[in-house]
Design a protein around this motif. Sequence first.
Motif, short mmCIF file in Angstrom:
data_model
loop_
_atom_site.label_atom_id
_atom_site.label_comp_id
_atom_site.label_asym_id
_atom_site.label_seq_id
_atom_site.Cartn_x
_atom_site.Cartn_y
_atom_site.Cartn_z
N GLN A 234 -2.54 5.20 7.41
CA GLN A 234 -1.26 5.92 7.46
C GLN A 234 -0.10 4.93 7.47
O GLN A 234 0.90 5.11 6.77
N HIS A 235 -0.25 3.85 8.25
CA HIS A 235 0.79 2.83 8.32
C HIS A 235 0.91 2.07 7.00
O HIS A 235 2.02 1.72 6.57
N ILE A 236 -0.24 1.81 6.36
CA ILE A 236 -0.23 1.12 5.06
C ILE A 236 0.56 1.93 4.03
O ILE A 236 1.42 1.40 3.31
N VAL A 237 0.27 3.22 3.96
CA VAL A 237 0.97 4.08 2.99
C VAL A 237 2.46 4.17 3.32
O VAL A 237 3.31 4.14 2.43
N ARG A 238 2.79 4.28 4.60
CA ARG A 238 4.20 4.36 5.01
C ARG A 238 4.95 3.11 4.56
O ARG A 238 6.06 3.20 4.00
N ASP A 239 4.36 1.92 4.77
CA ASP A 239 5.01 0.68 4.34
C ASP A 239 5.13 0.61 2.81
O ASP A 239 6.13 0.10 2.27
N THR A 240 4.12 1.12 2.12
CA THR A 240 4.15 1.12 0.65
C THR A 240 5.29 2.00 0.14
O THR A 240 6.01 1.63 -0.80
N LEU A 241 5.45 3.18 0.75
CA LEU A 241 6.54 4.07 0.34
C LEU A 241 7.90 3.44 0.59
O LEU A 241 8.84 3.64 -0.18
N SER A 242 7.98 2.65 1.66
CA SER A 242 9.24 1.96 1.95
C SER A 242 9.56 0.94 0.84
O SER A 242 10.71 0.81 0.42
#
Length: 396
Positions: A234-242
């Motif tokens: 979840q954190h990986i995807v959140r950083d990717t979207l950023s």
Amino acid sequence: MILIVDDKQENLYSLKTLLQLHHYEVDTADSGEEALKKILKREYELIILDVQMPGMDGYEVAETISGYSRSKDTPIIFLSAVNIDKRFITKGYASGGVDYIVKPFDADILLLKVGTFTRLYRQTKELNDIRDNLEIKVKERTKALLDVNKALEISNAELQQYAYIASHDLQEPLRKIITFSKLVSDRYLGEQPEAGKYIEKVILASERMRNLINDVLNFSRLSAVPVYSKTNLQHIVRDTLSDLEIFIKEKDAVLEISHLPEIEVIPDQIRQLFQNLISNSLKFSKKEVTPVIRIWSEEVEAVSQQPGATEKVKYCRIYVADNGIGINESYRDKIFTMFQRLHSKSEYEGTGIGLAIVKKIIQKHNGHITVESTEGQGATFIMVLPLQQQTLQTVI
């Protein structure tokens, strides 16, 4: 060759004659000591051994033979006219005999047993020879694989060295080309639109080359030894979207992210994986249609495909779906190939390496990736990854 051991010459002669009449090669010894000397010099398929002999008796000879590595598997038949009590027969088997025949014996029965034991000895020897040859071949193949692995390690080291050269020595001239081309365009070509178009092509070509070099560099880095850690996807995807925030706003895209679990991964590689897949969905979106990208997961159990595995292993199945232009059925098996492009550069930008990197990352995590798509109706990438990285080499 059969060895007959008996201290009485008449017994040796009669038994030797019987066996030779039935086409057996025969050797004889009139004492236990002579028999042991012969056994040290040559190999026998069967030993017929008299029990009652002066000096070394048959039991002592059999026990000594079983201690020789060369003859320990040679079958021994005991012959006795005196020691016919059950305790003597038991002692014969305990000494290493395979049969105990009481004199006088039935010649036909003896011949049947001789035929059976010599045949079994030959078959056992053939199996042992096959096993020994197989062990030699396995050792040779193992050494060859070790040599190949060593060569691959050297090759990987050279590839990483090349990647460093590519990232520095090749990109530096490109940076200058792009910088000075923009400088020329801004300062001197304001009133020359025709020349400005040519300079713009130079800049775009240089930027494509820079992107290509970066992608090749990223692909080469995947050869490094993996170091896994428990990571929240979840954190990986959140950083990717950023990281992709500007691109997402340009496309006015909608992203729907469901709960994603913690699994053992190489964080930087998984981040690159999601970045490549989401970028692809944005890039290949339909014109005048709001891009919608959905990411979700589910936990599944399956028996590992490791040889001999019986216990079920937990996996995470991850979906990345979009409503873009989709993929033609005929290209579905080609999209993970290096430099494979399904559209011209004028239609969609890209180097043709992004999905090859995705597949390499999945393989590095002992996983599997597939795609489901209908042209014009979007695509869904499905990845299966083990929750824990142990000794897994293949998955469903």
